[in-house]
Design a protein around this motif. Structure first.
Motif, PDB file in Angstrom:
ATOM      1  N   UNK A  66       0.835  -1.209   0.000  1.00 48.38           N
ATOM      2  CA  UNK A  66       0.000   0.000   0.000  1.00 48.38           C
ATOM      3  C   UNK A  66       0.863   1.251   0.000  1.00 48.38           C
ATOM      4  N   UNK A  67       1.918   1.239   0.831  1.00 50.65           N
ATOM      5  CA  UNK A  67       2.781   2.428   0.917  1.00 50.65           C
ATOM      6  C   UNK A  67       3.502   2.680  -0.401  1.00 50.65           C
ATOM      7  N   UNK A  68       4.087   1.626  -0.974  1.00 44.30           N
ATOM      8  CA  UNK A  68       4.824   1.787  -2.225  1.00 44.30           C
ATOM      9  C   UNK A  68       3.876   2.162  -3.365  1.00 44.30           C
ATOM     10  N   UNK A  69       2.709   1.535  -3.404  1.00 43.48           N
ATOM     11  CA  UNK A  69       1.745   1.858  -4.445  1.00 43.48           C
ATOM     12  C   UNK A  69       1.302   3.309  -4.380  1.00 43.48           C
ATOM     13  N   UNK A  70       1.069   3.812  -3.179  1.00 43.22           N
ATOM     14  CA  UNK A  70       0.664   5.214  -3.013  1.00 43.22           C
ATOM     15  C   UNK A  70       1.783   6.164  -3.430  1.00 43.22           C
ATOM     16  N   UNK A  71       3.018   5.816  -3.065  1.00 44.17           N
ATOM     17  CA  UNK A  71       4.165   6.637  -3.439  1.00 44.17           C
ATOM     18  C   UNK A  71       4.279   6.730  -4.963  1.00 44.17           C
ATOM     19  N   UNK A  72       4.181   5.588  -5.637  1.00 39.22           N
ATOM     20  CA  UNK A  72       4.308   5.569  -7.087  1.00 39.22           C
ATOM     21  C   UNK A  72       3.164   6.317  -7.762  1.00 39.22           C
ATOM     22  N   UNK A  73       1.958   6.195  -7.231  1.00 39.27           N
ATOM     23  CA  UNK A  73       0.806   6.890  -7.820  1.00 39.27           C
ATOM     24  C   UNK A  73       0.942   8.405  -7.672  1.00 39.27           C
ATOM     25  N   UNK A  74       1.429   8.846  -6.517  1.00 38.84           N
ATOM     26  CA  UNK A  74       1.598  10.278  -6.308  1.00 38.84           C
ATOM     27  C   UNK A  74       2.667  10.840  -7.231  1.00 38.84           C
ATOM     28  N   UNK A  75       3.766  10.112  -7.382  1.00 43.44           N
ATOM     29  CA  UNK A  75       4.820  10.558  -8.277  1.00 43.44           C
ATOM     30  C   UNK A  75       4.327  10.577  -9.727  1.00 43.44           C
ATOM     31  N   UNK A  76       3.543   9.584 -10.092  1.00 40.11           N
ATOM     32  CA  UNK A  76       2.997   9.537 -11.440  1.00 40.11           C
ATOM     33  C   UNK A  76       2.094  10.741 -11.700  1.00 40.11           C
ATOM     34  N   UNK A  77       1.270  11.092 -10.729  1.00 33.53           N
ATOM     35  CA  UNK A  77       0.371  12.240 -10.873  1.00 33.53           C
ATOM     36  C   UNK A  77       1.146  13.536 -11.044  1.00 33.53           C
ATOM     37  N   UNK A  78       2.352  13.596 -10.481  1.00 31.00           N
ATOM     38  CA  UNK A  78       3.197  14.795 -10.565  1.00 31.00           C
ATOM     39  C   UNK A  78       4.214  14.727 -11.707  1.00 31.00           C
TER      40      UNK A  78
END
Length: 272
Positions: free
Chosen positions: A198-210
């Motif tokens: 969950x933590x890694x997935x959220x990190x990657x999604x946030x970076x992708x959005x930016x």
């Protein structure tokens, strides 16, 4: 009323100077020549200052990246086809940064997978070195397991090692840095723990959005990643413009010889 020349002569006498021995006033031509000389010197000084400032910025970027200084293209050995292809893709990835539209279009991810000692970390580091030098890209290299351990210890708010503060600081860097390199993803683990997924997935999604780029390095085969990382985390990877690179040549650990890497312009995503 005395002329300026007479006043100058009087001043010279009081100072014990002979006006005839003083240099004559500059002509318009002399002034123009000196002005050009001063402007040229000023431009040289500005260029030197800009170069020194850029070098200082680059050194600061290196200091923050935690990259291995030996991970450069000129220390790579092109002893197998997979390495040659990886170098080709890597150099094309670097060259693409010259296009502002490409850089701002969406987030890009390079997924390096293969067995240990195949050169995955080295090529990822070479990409980072080149991007820092050429484009002053901010880079952060981290091993995933180290981050997960720091995250685990950050929950102990009574600890005196300030792990929670360190993790908050690095979490901010993980989100903001232009290129994030995560090494040894799922190392020695068949499946990443659910909280880590969950933590890694959220990190990657946030970076992708930016529109922040990533390089993930793993010894798992790409077909095993959905199970190893979990559905949520793997779907986060699929949000990126993804480039999968398989390393399957001989182990190169312990070798220090190098050849000059070849150039290439091929750079096409291979989506899941």
């Amino acid at each position: 009323m005395k002329s300026f020349q007479q006043q100058l002569a009087d001043l010279g006498k009081r100072l014990g100077k002979n006006i005839d021995e003083l240099p004559s006033l500059d002509t318009a031509e002399d002034y123009a020549t000196r002005r050009k000389m001063y402007d040229a010197q000023a431009n040289q000084d500005v260029a030197k200052l800009q170069l020194e400032t850029k070098q200082a910025r680059i050194q600061a970027l290196y200091g923050a990246s935690e990259l291995n200084e030996n991970w450069t293209f000129d220390r790579l050995i092109e002893d197998s086809q997979d390495v040659k292809e990886a170098i080709s893709i890597a150099k094309s990835f670097i060259a693409a940064h010259q296009d502002p539209k490409w850089r701002n279009s969406r987030a890009h991810m390079m997924l390096f997978y293969g067995d240990y000692g195949r050169g995955k970390s080295h090529i990822a580091g070479a990409i980072a070195h080149q991007l820092i030098q050429q484009f002053e890209i901010t880079v952060l290299y981290r091993q995933l397991q180290t981050l997960l351990e720091l995250r685990f210890f950050s929950y102990d708010y009574q600890a005196e090692d300030k792990a929670s503060m360190k993790f908050r600081e690095i979490s901010k860097q993980l989100l903001e840095v232009d290129l994030l390199i995560l090494d040894e993803v799922c190392v020695n683990q068949t499946i990443l723990k659910q909280s880590a997924q969950s933590w890694l997935g959220s990190l990657l999604r946030q970076r992708c959005a930016d529109n922040k780029n990533c390089i993930l390095i793993t010894n798992h085969h790409v077909n095993d990643l959905p199970k190893a990382l979990g559905t949520y985390c793997f779907e986060s990877i699929k949000e990126y413009e993804t480039y999968k690179v398989h390393f399957q040549g001989p182990s190169r650990r312990g070798s220090h010889e190098s050849e000059q890497a070849s150039d290439s312009s091929h750079y096409q995503p291979n989506h899941f």
